[in-house]
Design a protein around this motif. Structure first.
Motif, short mmCIF file in Angstrom:
data_model
loop_
_atom_site.label_atom_id
_atom_site.label_comp_id
_atom_site.label_asym_id
_atom_site.label_seq_id
_atom_site.Cartn_x
_atom_site.Cartn_y
_atom_site.Cartn_z
N THR A 1 84.90 -27.44 -12.62
CA THR A 1 83.54 -26.91 -12.67
C THR A 1 83.30 -25.89 -11.56
N ILE A 2 83.78 -26.18 -10.37
CA ILE A 2 83.61 -25.24 -9.26
C ILE A 2 84.32 -23.92 -9.56
N CYS A 3 85.47 -23.98 -10.21
CA CYS A 3 86.22 -22.78 -10.55
C CYS A 3 85.45 -21.88 -11.53
N ARG A 4 84.51 -22.43 -12.26
CA ARG A 4 83.70 -21.62 -13.17
C ARG A 4 82.85 -20.60 -12.43
N ILE A 5 82.63 -20.83 -11.14
CA ILE A 5 81.80 -19.94 -10.32
C ILE A 5 82.57 -18.69 -9.91
N ILE A 6 83.87 -18.68 -10.02
CA ILE A 6 84.69 -17.53 -9.62
C ILE A 6 84.19 -16.29 -10.35
N PRO A 7 83.90 -15.21 -9.60
CA PRO A 7 83.45 -13.98 -10.27
C PRO A 7 84.47 -13.49 -11.31
N PHE A 8 83.98 -13.05 -12.43
CA PHE A 8 84.77 -12.52 -13.54
C PHE A 8 85.68 -13.56 -14.19
N GLU A 9 85.43 -14.84 -13.93
CA GLU A 9 86.24 -15.91 -14.51
C GLU A 9 86.22 -15.86 -16.03
N ILE A 10 85.11 -15.43 -16.59
CA ILE A 10 84.96 -15.37 -18.05
C ILE A 10 86.02 -14.45 -18.67
N SER B 1 89.07 -14.27 -17.83
CA SER B 1 90.40 -14.88 -17.73
C SER B 1 90.86 -15.49 -19.06
N PHE B 2 90.00 -15.45 -20.08
CA PHE B 2 90.33 -16.07 -21.36
C PHE B 2 91.06 -15.16 -22.32
N PHE B 3 91.17 -13.89 -21.97
CA PHE B 3 91.87 -12.97 -22.87
C PHE B 3 93.36 -13.28 -22.83
N GLY B 4 93.90 -13.60 -23.95
CA GLY B 4 95.31 -13.94 -24.04
C GLY B 4 95.52 -15.16 -24.89
N THR B 5 96.77 -15.42 -25.16
CA THR B 5 97.14 -16.58 -25.98
C THR B 5 98.24 -17.31 -25.23
N PRO B 6 98.15 -18.61 -25.05
CA PRO B 6 97.05 -19.47 -25.47
C PRO B 6 95.81 -19.21 -24.62
N CYS B 7 94.67 -19.63 -25.14
CA CYS B 7 93.37 -19.39 -24.50
C CYS B 7 93.18 -20.37 -23.35
N VAL B 8 93.58 -19.94 -22.15
CA VAL B 8 93.48 -20.78 -20.96
C VAL B 8 92.82 -19.95 -19.86
N GLY B 9 91.64 -20.38 -19.41
CA GLY B 9 90.92 -19.67 -18.36
C GLY B 9 91.34 -20.15 -16.99
N TRP B 10 90.84 -19.46 -15.98
CA TRP B 10 91.18 -19.85 -14.61
C TRP B 10 90.70 -21.26 -14.30
N HIS B 11 89.52 -21.64 -14.82
CA HIS B 11 89.05 -22.99 -14.51
C HIS B 11 89.91 -24.04 -15.19
N ASP B 12 90.66 -23.65 -16.22
CA ASP B 12 91.64 -24.55 -16.83
C ASP B 12 92.92 -24.59 -16.00
N SER B 13 93.47 -23.43 -15.73
CA SER B 13 94.78 -23.38 -15.06
C SER B 13 94.70 -23.89 -13.62
N LEU B 14 93.64 -23.56 -12.89
CA LEU B 14 93.53 -24.02 -11.50
C LEU B 14 93.33 -25.53 -11.40
N SER B 15 92.68 -26.11 -12.40
CA SER B 15 92.46 -27.56 -12.39
C SER B 15 93.51 -28.32 -13.19
N LYS B 16 94.45 -27.57 -13.78
CA LYS B 16 95.52 -28.16 -14.60
C LYS B 16 94.93 -29.01 -15.74
N THR B 17 93.93 -28.41 -16.42
CA THR B 17 93.32 -29.06 -17.58
C THR B 17 93.47 -28.14 -18.78
#
Length: 171
Positions: A114-123, A125-141
């Motif tokens: 949740t805290i990683c969602r605050i990272i500027p321009f985090e939104i 980070s979803f461009f690409g396949t598979p669809c994994v954003g920074w808040h996913d990869s940094l939290s290993k979820t």
């Protein structure tokens, strides 16, 4: 006896379309939460005859709005994902947050997510396949399709059981 453990594979990760739907739906829910908070504060001001609350709400600065939005976001995502591994958006799209092993993440992992969602321009980070954003990869979820996860895990563990059944032929 094998002690292998299931791990999430790319083919069950939620699509970009589902992730976008999650973002939009969750944003609407958070805006409704903000509206409800404002109404509650207005009612409190009315019943306590406290005009300072109304004045604050009328003259709230953009910075205060931003911080209130951050608090609402932190509460929303943490409560829903810690307790249920889903948000309203994920319920609707039938997706779920899991760890690397396809299990419910612990509270600290969700807090980091949740805290990683605050990272500027985090939104972005979803461009690409598979669809994994920074808040996913940094939290290993991972956000995965719930039905696909359940089917894959059932298949994986059913194969693990082969050979572990007692053999009555040698009696």
């Amino acid at each position: 006896m094998s002690q292998r453990q299931y791990t999430v594979t790319d083919d069950i990760i939620a699509s970009n379309g589902k992730r976008l739907a999650n973002v939009v739906i969750d944003y609407v829910v958070r805006m409704l939460m903000s509206l409800v908070l404002g109404v509650i504060l207005g009612v409190i001001a009315l019943f306590t005859d406290n005009p300072q609350i109304v004045t604050y709400l009328e003259e709230i600065s953009p910075l205060h709005e931003f911080f209130i939005g951050i608090v609402i976001m932190l509460v929303y995502y943490n409560v829903f994902e810690i307790l249920f591994s889903v948000t309203v958006g994920k319920m609707i799209t039938k997706t779920i947050v899991v760890n690397h092993y396809g299990e419910k993440p612990d509270a600290n992992t969700i807090l980091l997510r949740t805290i990683c969602r605050i990272i500027p321009f985090e939104i972005f980070s979803f461009f690409g396949t598979p669809c994994v954003g920074w808040h996913d990869s940094l939290s290993k979820t991972y956000v995965v399709n719930k039905a696909d996860l359940e089917a894959q895990k059932a298949l994986f563990y059913s194969f693990e059981e082969i050979g572990n059944q007692p053999n009555d032929d040698h009696a």
